[in-house]
Design an enzyme around this catalytic site. Structure first.
Site, short mmCIF file in Angstrom:
data_model
loop_
_atom_site.label_atom_id
_atom_site.label_comp_id
_atom_site.label_asym_id
_atom_site.label_seq_id
_atom_site.Cartn_x
_atom_site.Cartn_y
_atom_site.Cartn_z
N GLY A 27 0.81 -1.22 0.00
CA GLY A 27 0.00 0.00 0.00
C GLY A 27 0.84 1.26 0.00
N HIS A 74 2.49 4.65 -5.01
CA HIS A 74 3.02 5.77 -5.78
C HIS A 74 3.23 5.29 -7.21
CE1 HIS A 74 6.79 3.61 -5.28
NE2 HIS A 74 6.66 3.69 -3.97
N HIS A 106 4.67 1.77 -7.93
CA HIS A 106 3.73 0.65 -7.88
C HIS A 106 2.88 0.60 -9.15
CE1 HIS A 106 4.28 1.49 -3.43
NE2 HIS A 106 4.55 0.20 -3.49
N GLN A 143 7.78 -9.14 8.21
CA GLN A 143 9.03 -8.68 7.61
C GLN A 143 9.57 -7.42 8.28
OE1 GLN A 143 7.07 -8.14 3.65
NE2 GLN A 143 8.33 -6.29 3.50
N ASP A 190 13.91 -2.51 -4.68
CA ASP A 190 14.17 -3.57 -3.72
C ASP A 190 14.91 -4.70 -4.43
OD1 ASP A 190 12.73 -2.47 -1.34
OD2 ASP A 190 11.04 -2.56 -2.72
N MET A 245 11.38 6.56 -5.77
CA MET A 245 10.04 6.63 -5.20
C MET A 245 9.87 5.52 -4.17
SD MET A 245 7.55 7.62 -8.38
CE MET A 245 7.76 9.19 -9.24
N SER A 246 9.31 5.89 -3.03
CA SER A 246 9.11 4.94 -1.93
C SER A 246 7.95 5.41 -1.08
CB SER A 246 10.39 4.86 -1.07
OG SER A 246 10.15 4.16 0.13
#
Length: 281
Positions: A30, A33, A36, A60, A149, A183-184
């Site tokens: 969720g 941005h 995704h 995690q 990632d 972006m994160s």
């Protein structure tokens, strides 16, 4: 776009589609941005039906405070997925994915103890567990993950190989802000000044990429990155390594540029950021 909260509802809907449709899965936590959304767009190009999951996976997170602070923006997330043409959003709660405290451990070997695994013990066990569950629940033909990632992608690649999941993995290029910052979802917690300063991660990666392509010694590259971060009052460098993507072990010398990446992690305020570049990108 249909929204399902239970495994039973989702499986019931997907069951008649499997024999005639390629299903793509985009797993997310969720706070969506453009990064995704680029995964959804890639899934739509390569499959006929796209499922995006939204689940903040507690197993995690090795830092309970980090889990607590993770942004939750479900309403806007669903609107973004719908606008991007996603077919299904799977939004289970914790008890749906973990009816009881999980006891199973997924140990994918040395790759999980390097870099992120070293600084976030148990993180990749949680990633492996939830991705295994999502693969079993959705049974996708393809799955899409972001390059930001990078280590996670290679851990999941090993998971697919070791457990014989019939899933074709795709890594999608990192989406960046205008200043280069990856972006994160965590960027939501940064101030405008912090976002500006955090662009140093990408700057460091580009400098290191140029130096390595010019045959500079890795020790010189690391010293240059350290020097760059020493000029920042707020950014604290956690690690910078030049690694082999087959093992994620730090390199002393570049042997195969096709399997070499620069990986970085830093903290600004209470927000931890990661980024990477493939040497040949």
């Amino acid at each position: 776009m249909k929204v399902f909260k239970t495994i039973h509802q989702l499986r019931e809907h997907l069951s008649p589609l499997r024999s005639q449709t390629k299903i793509g899965l985009v797993p997310t936590m969720g706070a969506l941005h453009q990064g995704h959304i680029s995964l959804v767009e890639e899934s739509k190009k390569k499959s006929q039906f796209t499922v995006a999951s939204i689940f903040v996976n507690p197993t995690q997170f090795n830092n309970p405070e980090d889990l607590k602070k993770y942004p939750k923006t479900l309403e806007s997330d669903l609107a973004k997925l719908s606008e991007a043409g996603c077919d299904i959003a799977f939004v289970p709660d914790d008890s749906e994915i973990y009816p009881r405290k999980p006891e199973i451990k997924i140990d994918l070997g040395p790759i999980t103890t390097e870099l992120e695994g070293k600084f976030r013990p148990g993180h990749f066990n949680g990633v492996g567990l939830v991705v295994s569950k999502l693969f079993h629940i959705v049974q996708p033909d393809l799955a899409f993950f972001g390059q930001k990632d990078l280590q996670q992608f290679y851990v999941i690649k090993k998971l697919v190989t070791e457990l014989n999941f019939p899933v074709e993995l795709h890594m999608v290029t990192t989406q960046r802000e205008a200043n280069g910052l990856a972006m994160s979802s965590r960027n939501m917690r940064l101030s405008a000044d912090e976002i500006k300063e955090a662009s140093m991660l990408y700057k460091a990666l580009k400098i290191s990429q140029n130096m390595l392509l010019a045959q500079s010694d890795i020790k010189e590259v690391k010293a240059q990155v350290q020097e760059l971060f020493s000029q920042s009052e707020r950014l604290e460098l956690e690690y910078f390594e030049v690694i082999d993507t087959s093992s994620f072990k730090p390199l002393l010398k570049v042997k195969d540029s096709r399997k070499t990446a620069m990986c970085i992690a830093a903290e600004i305020g209470s927000v931890r950021l990661i980024d990477n570049l493939l040497l040949n990108s």
